[in-house]
Design an enzyme around this catalytic site. Structure first.
Site, mmCIF file in Angstrom:
data_model
loop_
_atom_site.group_PDB
_atom_site.id
_atom_site.type_symbol
_atom_site.label_atom_id
_atom_site.label_comp_id
_atom_site.label_asym_id
_atom_site.label_seq_id
_atom_site.Cartn_x
_atom_site.Cartn_y
_atom_site.Cartn_z
ATOM 1 N N ASN A 108 -47.689 -14.717 27.241
ATOM 2 C CA ASN A 108 -47.944 -13.705 25.824
ATOM 3 C C ASN A 108 -48.884 -12.977 26.151
ATOM 4 O O ASN A 108 -49.962 -14.398 26.333
ATOM 5 C CB ASN A 108 -47.575 -15.110 25.145
ATOM 6 C CG ASN A 108 -46.270 -14.792 24.804
ATOM 7 O OD1 ASN A 108 -45.321 -14.618 25.015
ATOM 8 N ND2 ASN A 108 -45.982 -16.725 24.345
ATOM 9 N N ARG A 160 -40.466 -16.015 27.938
ATOM 10 C CA ARG A 160 -41.032 -16.545 29.454
ATOM 11 C C ARG A 160 -40.209 -17.792 30.084
ATOM 12 O O ARG A 160 -40.092 -17.070 31.299
ATOM 13 C CB ARG A 160 -42.385 -17.551 29.156
ATOM 14 C CG ARG A 160 -43.407 -15.916 28.861
ATOM 15 C CD ARG A 160 -44.884 -16.454 28.199
ATOM 16 N NE ARG A 160 -43.848 -17.606 26.707
ATOM 17 C CZ ARG A 160 -44.783 -18.277 26.335
ATOM 18 N NH1 ARG A 160 -45.407 -19.408 27.265
ATOM 19 N NH2 ARG A 160 -44.154 -18.698 24.631
#
Length: 140
Positions: free
Chosen positions: A64, A46
């Site tokens: 996530n 990320r």
């Protein structure tokens, strides 16, 4: 109608010069949902996506998911989103491209990337996001 978007929208004058065409094309917004499978959680996926998205001039968010995938929502020009999609397939070298290289990022492995275009090159559309951010874990 506009020669680029082929829609009858106002204001959407047909560009008369190459400068006007360039300005008009930058007003076309695309948005894609990208789902990345593999070892993509706990490996700076990320964070590296946020950096890559910012470098490409995109806005969006990376989450996530509970099923171990990463979901990315990216907004901007279609060509820049396509660059992000190609980058999403990269393993540790993708993190390295944006300056992240450590023991965890070396474990990054991508097995699949799914893309769903919400819209492509829509004129006069306003982006939902003002920057590209790491959204943490998405509530189910």
């Amino acid at each position: 109608p506009c020669s680029r978007c082929r829609l009858y929208l106002s204001p959407c004058p047909q560009p008369a010069s190459s400068v006007a065409v360039a300005q008009h094309m930058t007003s076309l917004l695309s948005r894609a949902h990208i789902y990345v499978h593999g070892k993509v959680q706990g490996v700076y996926y990320r964070d590296s996506t946020k950096i890559k998205g910012q470098r490409l001039g995109l806005t969006g968010i990376a989450y996530n998911l509970a099923d171990k995938r990463v979901e990315i929502i990216a907004e901007g020009s279609k060509s820049k989103i396509e660059e992000l999609i190609a980058w999403c397939w990269k393993g540790p070298e993708g993190a390295g491209e944006v300056g992240i290289s450590n023991k965890l990022s070396q474990k990054r492995r991508v097995t699949n990337v799914e893309v769903m275009w919400e819209y492509e090159e829509q004129p006069h559309r306003k982006a939902e996001f003002s920057s590209f951010v790491n959204g943490g874990s998405k509530a189910s």
